[in-house]
Write a protein that holds these residues in place. Sequence first.
Motif, short mmCIF file in Angstrom:
data_model
loop_
_atom_site.label_atom_id
_atom_site.label_comp_id
_atom_site.label_asym_id
_atom_site.label_seq_id
_atom_site.Cartn_x
_atom_site.Cartn_y
_atom_site.Cartn_z
N LEU A 1 21.94 41.13 -20.72
CA LEU A 1 21.42 42.05 -21.74
C LEU A 1 22.49 42.32 -22.79
O LEU A 1 23.63 42.63 -22.45
N GLN A 2 22.13 42.26 -24.08
CA GLN A 2 23.08 42.49 -25.15
C GLN A 2 22.33 42.74 -26.46
O GLN A 2 21.13 42.47 -26.54
N PRO A 3 23.01 43.27 -27.47
CA PRO A 3 22.33 43.45 -28.75
C PRO A 3 21.77 42.14 -29.27
O PRO A 3 22.41 41.09 -29.18
N ILE B 1 29.58 41.80 -25.33
CA ILE B 1 29.64 42.66 -24.15
C ILE B 1 28.20 42.77 -23.65
O ILE B 1 27.29 43.06 -24.42
N PHE B 2 27.98 42.53 -22.37
CA PHE B 2 26.62 42.43 -21.84
C PHE B 2 26.50 43.19 -20.53
O PHE B 2 27.50 43.61 -19.94
N ARG B 3 25.28 43.35 -20.08
CA ARG B 3 25.00 43.80 -18.71
C ARG B 3 24.35 42.64 -17.98
O ARG B 3 23.30 42.12 -18.42
N LEU B 4 24.96 42.20 -16.89
CA LEU B 4 24.49 41.06 -16.11
C LEU B 4 23.73 41.54 -14.88
O LEU B 4 24.17 42.45 -14.18
N PHE B 5 22.59 40.90 -14.61
CA PHE B 5 21.82 41.26 -13.41
C PHE B 5 20.94 40.07 -13.00
O PHE B 5 20.64 39.19 -13.81
N SER B 6 20.58 40.06 -11.73
CA SER B 6 19.67 39.02 -11.23
C SER B 6 18.29 39.24 -11.84
O SER B 6 17.79 40.37 -11.90
N HIS B 7 17.69 38.13 -12.28
CA HIS B 7 16.38 38.22 -12.92
C HIS B 7 15.60 36.97 -12.58
O HIS B 7 16.03 35.85 -12.92
N GLY C 1 33.88 46.19 -15.82
CA GLY C 1 33.42 44.93 -16.38
C GLY C 1 34.46 43.83 -16.41
O GLY C 1 34.19 42.74 -16.94
N ILE C 2 35.67 44.09 -15.87
CA ILE C 2 36.72 43.07 -15.83
C ILE C 2 37.25 42.97 -14.41
O ILE C 2 37.69 43.97 -13.84
N SER C 3 37.23 41.77 -13.84
CA SER C 3 37.86 41.53 -12.55
C SER C 3 39.23 40.90 -12.80
O SER C 3 39.32 39.86 -13.45
N LEU D 1 28.59 45.37 -16.06
CA LEU D 1 28.97 45.05 -17.42
C LEU D 1 29.95 43.89 -17.38
O LEU D 1 30.58 43.63 -16.35
N GLY D 2 30.10 43.19 -18.49
CA GLY D 2 31.05 42.10 -18.57
C GLY D 2 31.21 41.65 -20.00
O GLY D 2 30.52 42.14 -20.91
#
Length: 323
Positions: free
Chosen positions: A87-89, A74-80, A214-216, A61-62
Amino acid sequence: MSWQSEFPSLTITENDTLPKLTVSHLVSWGAITVTGDDKKSYLQGQLTCDVVSLPEDQSTLGAHCDAKGKAWTIFRLFSHQDGYAMLQPLSAIEKELTEIKKYAVFSKVTIEESQGVLLGIMGEEADTYIDTLSEDTGHVRKIENGTAVKISDQRWLLLVNEESARNIVETADAVKAHEALWSMADILQGLPIVNQDAQNEYIPQAFNLQALGGISFSKGCYTGQEMVARAKYRGINKRAMYIVKGKLTASITEGSSVEIERSVGENWRKAGTLLAHYQYADGCVIGLIVLPNNLEQETNLRACSEPESIWTIQPLPYSISDE
């Protein structure tokens, strides 16, 4: 009849056992894709999550913020495929796409809205089904014409082209279910859903993003980093996201909002609007809402539309403490 119209609402209560395998067409969700030689470094300087250290077989998440630390999305990040997907609304994408592309002219990146189809796979047989689509074993897997992403136990997201989506829907031995079932799972798991109406309203911690990985706080600079870090180290964040539950005699119509009030002594004060909600067949409603983070768990709430019905704050499935 088009395969896209075959996803009826399930008539369930909160105590019902769900089907062993369901598939949903997630028409209210979308994705932004980022490709090009500088994709990783560009996103690293824009997002709250650590893109550089994210393994290809994992998602995170991020948030993407403005200079004041307010979240555009707010999203979900992934390799694609040959880049990343966020991914987000769907309703958040128009504004987010403009914001995330602001500095892209200075980097070798291509940022655009994905034209892929999003499917949600849920149930105790979800993992077994995903194994039939890919020989990979990680939480992010390459599948034919797309990617499979594990969201949580018994829940996977698929981002594929339309041909593959149609084939999956038509051949999977699964109950076809309206995407509301997917939202129900997000709410129960306390995963933030930030639609257009909530954009640029709160810092990421108000959506519990620090508790969800989701936060570094060690990756270095990114847009809004100073304010996000100040909220942690100076304790200035005064809000958090909660799961709430109540009952409504009237059905919540699609696209409508639910306004909530909270008790303050003998009076009631506006608390906010549900970020997302799910209504069971018996009228019981669960939802996500941002509230002051010092509220007592026993604080009473109510929907403005039906003030005679008392709502309650539900336990989150994770701790939001900064300790």
